[in-house]
Design a protein around this motif. Sequence first.
Motif, PDB file in Angstrom:
ATOM      1  N   ASP A 279      -9.221  -2.930   1.037  1.00 20.28           N
ATOM      2  CA  ASP A 279      -8.253  -1.771   0.711  1.00 20.28           C
ATOM      3  C   ASP A 279      -7.320  -1.975  -0.367  1.00 20.28           C
ATOM      4  OD1 ASP A 279      -9.606  -0.733   2.961  1.00 20.28           O
ATOM      5  OD2 ASP A 279      -8.224  -1.161   4.402  1.00 20.28           O
ATOM      6  N   LEU A 280      -6.763  -3.239  -0.401  1.00 20.26           N
ATOM      7  CA  LEU A 280      -6.008  -3.225  -1.534  1.00 20.26           C
ATOM      8  C   LEU A 280      -6.526  -2.934  -2.971  1.00 20.26           C
ATOM      9  CD1 LEU A 280      -2.951  -4.139  -2.359  1.00 20.26           C
ATOM     10  CD2 LEU A 280      -3.747  -6.513  -2.261  1.00 20.26           C
ATOM     11  N   ILE A 281      -7.446  -3.427  -3.241  1.00 13.37           N
ATOM     12  CA  ILE A 281      -8.305  -3.162  -4.582  1.00 13.37           C
ATOM     13  C   ILE A 281      -8.489  -1.704  -4.603  1.00 13.37           C
ATOM     14  CG2 ILE A 281     -10.315  -3.745  -5.882  1.00 13.37           C
ATOM     15  CD1 ILE A 281     -10.467  -6.241  -4.328  1.00 13.37           C
ATOM     16  N   ASP A 282      -9.105  -1.199  -3.327  1.00 18.72           N
ATOM     17  CA  ASP A 282      -9.209   0.481  -3.422  1.00 18.72           C
ATOM     18  C   ASP A 282      -7.916   1.187  -3.787  1.00 18.72           C
ATOM     19  OD1 ASP A 282     -11.862  -0.001  -3.012  1.00 18.72           O
ATOM     20  OD2 ASP A 282     -11.628   0.780  -0.748  1.00 18.72           O
ATOM     21  N   LEU A 283      -6.763   0.694  -3.208  1.00 16.17           N
ATOM     22  CA  LEU A 283      -5.647   1.453  -3.355  1.00 16.17           C
ATOM     23  C   LEU A 283      -5.139   1.372  -4.642  1.00 16.17           C
ATOM     24  CD1 LEU A 283      -2.971   2.942  -2.016  1.00 16.17           C
ATOM     25  CD2 LEU A 283      -1.684   0.653  -2.059  1.00 16.17           C
ATOM     26  N   LEU A 284      -5.254  -0.035  -5.531  1.00 15.71           N
ATOM     27  CA  LEU A 284      -4.992  -0.246  -6.881  1.00 15.71           C
ATOM     28  C   LEU A 284      -5.747   0.843  -7.750  1.00 15.71           C
ATOM     29  CD1 LEU A 284      -4.080  -1.780  -9.514  1.00 15.71           C
ATOM     30  CD2 LEU A 284      -6.007  -3.475  -9.028  1.00 15.71           C
TER      31      LEU A 284
END
Lengths: 872, 524
Positions: A279-284
């Motif tokens: 999710d963190l990469i997706d948010l980035l």
Amino acid sequence: MIAAGLAPHEPVAGPSARHLSTDELRQAIDSACDSVAPTWPLDRLVAVNPYWGRTSHDFVDVARAMAREAGSPLFMPPAYFAQAWSRGEITPGDLDQAACESRHGLDAASAPTSHELVQALDRMRVHCPQGPALPLLSDALDARRDLRHEPAWDDVLTHQISQFCASHFDTDQADWRPVVKEAGAGTVLGSGLYARWRDSLAHDRGVAWLMHAPHIAARAGRLPPSANQLLEEAVRLMQLPVGQAGLWMRVVLLRIKGWASWCAYRRWQARLDGRDDADLIDLLAIRAAWECLLDDGDRGPGSVWTAWRGEWDRGAQRAPHPALEVLSVWQRAQELAYRRALLAALQGAASGAKASQDAAAAAAPTPRAQAVFCIDVRSEVFRRALEAAAPDVQTLGFAGFFGLALRHQPLGVEDAEAARSLAPALMSPALVSTDSTGHATEDGGLALRRRRRLATSAPWSAFQRLPASGFTLVESVGGIYLGKLLGRSGVLGRWTEAGPPQAPGLSAAEARRLRPAMMPGAGVPADAQRVHQALGILRAMGLTQNFARLVLVAGHAAHSANNPQLAALQCGACGGHGGDVNARALALLLNDAAVRLGLAGQGLHIPSHTHFIAGVHNTTTDEVSLFDTDLLPPGHAADVQALRADLESAGRQARAWRAPRLGLPHLGDQPRALERALHERARDWAQTRAEWGLANNAAFIVAPRRRTRGAALDGRAFLHEYDAHADADGAVLAQILAGPLVVGHWINMQYYASTVDPQGFGSGNKLLHNVVGGRIGVFEGNGGDLRIGLAWQSVHDGERWMHAPLRLSVLIDAPRERIERVLAADATVRGLVERRWLHLLRFVDGDAAAVGLEAWQHGQWRTASPSADGRA
Amino acid sequence: MLPGLPAIYVLGALLSWCWPRRAWASGRGATLLAFALVGALAVAAIGGAEAARHDPLGVLVALLVAGMGWGITRFSQRYLQGEIGQPRYVRHLQLTLAAVSAIVTTGHLAVIAVAWVIGSLAMHQLLTFYPQRAAARITAHKKFLSSRLADACMLVALTLVWHTSGDLSVSGLAHWCAQRVPQGPLPWSLQAAAVLIVLAVVLKSAQLPVHGWLIQVMEAPTPVSALLHAGVVNIGAVVIMRVAPLVMAVPAARWTLALFGMSTAVGAGLVMMTRISIKVRLAWSTCAQMGFMLTECALGWFDLALLHLVAHSLYKAYAFLSAGEAVQAAQLRALASRALRLPPVALWARALLAPMAAGLVLWACERLWQRVAPGIDLPPSALLIAALGLSPLLWTRWLAGLLRVGLLCQLYWLGHLGAAAVTAGTLSVVSAPEAAMAWWVAGGFLLLYGLQTVLVAYPQGAWSQRLYPLAYAGFHLDEWFTRLTFRLWPARMPRRAVLGGGGAMVQLGAAPAARTVAAQGASL
């Protein structure tokens, strides 16, 4: 493909426009994602160092990086230090010493003098002490827009991402939710955060209408399908200089750092369980995608892109603002000033109390009672008061989960979601516990009743929440709220005091019959394991001989009504919950005859007359209540009676000490009125500062209590019991540094960050808090980014800061070599020390009664006594 | 005696202005005095004192406002401890209360209009208690615009009334209407006036599509939200009740009110289900409740509307002030079963049967209550709406559900009885029933009930998921209003903070200057 949609113009050819290799891209993404620290949900809000992902760099370097990447300060403003200087809290000696330290490895003689530092501070009060942060393309676009007549893009897209994330992650608040496919089911296209965002924006007309940007939805539809592809595309599109992709991504992620921290939490939890979470990469990728969406593709001389790149390059090449260096010296000077005061307190107590203590110890070899408290700084005040009230009671400090990392499943509740993790956030709980009356059939009956009662609340909840029912709800039960309003506002007196039920679905009498119990089944400690556990805990506690007749194991819990961030006041070692379950579980474990027998077999004899009793220290009212007194052996009633009296008188003293800090100085000498006032505070739904929590924490002392006994540490020190003589191999010390110390450091930096940057790393004003997703976090006001950290009300009383942001001073009472050995083996703690995230010191016994300290700096021990001249 | 009420609050405001250090003392004193005064009057009215009885509606609502004002002042004093600008807060709170109490107690339409303006301006100051918050400014500005539009409507309406009837007093208008109505349709000027008053009320009650400002006022301290939602936004219904003889005589006005009210009750109710933050959910709930209350007014069910007004105020004030307990509520829900776990077929069967059972209980209770109070009587469509509301209690458990329904029915009838006692004599006379409208409204509720059942039965179904983005976006109704605001008459914005550097220059001792946040509109 995408270039056709997003950038009609050909990118300018040049060295900066080259493609990133897969490895370089991966590195850049990792550098951004790893720089984000997690934030825990509200119902288990444990403190965390919000710069945790950056602790592999030196503290002052991180200060520079945060200023450049987010405009976030890591030091208090100049005026703050100027006040401390004018009040005489920081002396020229402190300043000189700090300046000298800051020049390590350089020519020490070139260090600025205290006079120069004061002048530098004075000059800074006129100028802004910080350069501007690195801009993004969206900022350059906003700079050209008439923000009086149009909403700013930066606000709109933060809002859009934030609202989208909230609906994606919410499982508790909304009654109507989008379908979220379970993560971990493989990377199915269209199920990740990024893919769903892209899909939803492609069908969203709202932004297009609001911003008069009809092309957004169509463009969103043409964005690359995966986060990695998008990021690759974005870096290419922005034509970032070589090697700056990571920097750009960090800047991008800091713009949405609330939700980034939430995603980092999900990643943290997944990794504790041996999984991962993207999710963190997706948010980035989502925030980066907005940069792409707003790019008009124009690369000409007057274009937005050109303006942005000019700013970016200037910012990236700009040397760090010199003010930062000056402030970092002042910061250090303030820490040295505290160290000076701390040492004076320790010395005063040592010289004053040593003789009397030795006499007392000689007269009564075993204390009348022993009391083990959490290391929490609030315990220090209470322990000091207890020892003053009852000199023959010995107190100890130990991490408040008492060595039992529990996963507690309440009786009758099967839902795994409802299990509480009663362990520090650093670890995944290994033991499963539940509540039990001790009889299986009775447990079964209670569980059934509880399930039935909880089940009846489901239709009521539907009636309360469904839209067509709301109207009838109001017209039928609305009047009842008159009573509730009157009751809560205290007009009707105390009989209406309605706390939330401690055990929903159980009556108070039923709840009282339950005790924590280790769950039978897989992974249950058999007797040998239980003995092993007990042994480890007692050794780590330093409690292996000289047992008193009564040993109190006291966890702690806070009481504050209507407070979404209540968990932040609870025991961090118990995962943001009250410490009662762990304390009771330990007492039951150590009273177990089989365990005692096993311990004796291992050479640890607990006398048969020793009884362990669990209690909980209410940190808001400074009262200690005892549990399981029905299990007391008949001969111990008098001991408990005496202990109760001691605890009460200690509570009175502790409350009197806290009164002025709570704005009740006039009640300092009226114990009854003060007690009433604190009770009222605890259940007052309009009270935003029920207690000060761990505000003003500054030291972490790993030593036997005799080192600190009698010293007024002002509720600023974590106290962990440690006896170097009983720990020849340093295993216990290693444990303490790896666990409790890191937790203490997290708490310390949580308060630090919320004070130095209340906007960026604090959660803002409680008066505006708006709970998101039931437990995810808070918004400040309508929306905006998710807010992390502590509220302004938690560190400020309206007139002054109640927390002084100081890095933790860690005082260890152990031989040099042992500390060095532990540091050599523990890279995390070594890194924290070497990179100046905390300061390490050890006790040295000087001649006569004088206690001294020496500090570990740059691989050497240096004396840190106040008599030593700063420049020596 | 009642006309003195606003004066007490004004005095409180003046005292807090002259002695800012004792602002809370004057605020608490004034609100307590006002509350005691109205309380005494209410007791006298119940006791049968003639002087106190001529305006029971005014006394009841004034009592509500005074109680709310006292409670919220007490709450705010502790809640705002440490904030800058507390005297300013007290002052504007008192002024708002003065204006609201003037509206509900006066018998003159011009006073209503003027007090409404003053109340709105004072509220504006409370909403921008944190002037550095851009979002607060934009929202308050949106409210400012709709309020001024409403004021314009009121002004024209009152001019028309004055021009036609020559009397702006409530009793005068009632008298004039009573004489004129039997002779056929009212003159166009009065018809236009009625529609304009209805439009003003729609604007001030935050009905779709001019609801945005109400949803976004979370930028002010919690007690301000509580006051707004519990004591200010519902005043529109009181105004409608004051001019009921006129509005009831103009079908166009009634249908306008019903149309706005009904679509808001259904639309805002659906949006509410999708909200992810507690305060915004409460705001959408208020929006829907106001819609329902205005619909009741349009139908001439004034007793129910009054019950709704009072009960909703209490309910919503409590809900806002205790909004910090959302975490515990979520934990509790997690302990209980999260959703109604029934197979769709069984749920549908029950969803069909439950309204009938609930309706039966309601009807039976009505017959019982009629033995105590023979006058008590509700049209079947009102019973249908209440039965639909009670139905979810019967979805999963019959016996416990029926017990609860039975109990709630008693409360419902009790409340109705109380409200009917207040409206008897004045409002009951003019509440001309309108059967067609009533069934049309009931149809709207059936639709809402059906939709919510679909959402509960098939949360992941195609319909639920297709409708979701639309509901989550609030049907995109607010975007155009925000856009228009920015275009036509932009708010005065605070200087935009340096991006990302908002916290750099926090003043010592000052509340943190807020970084500009949250664009409005989008999907709140």
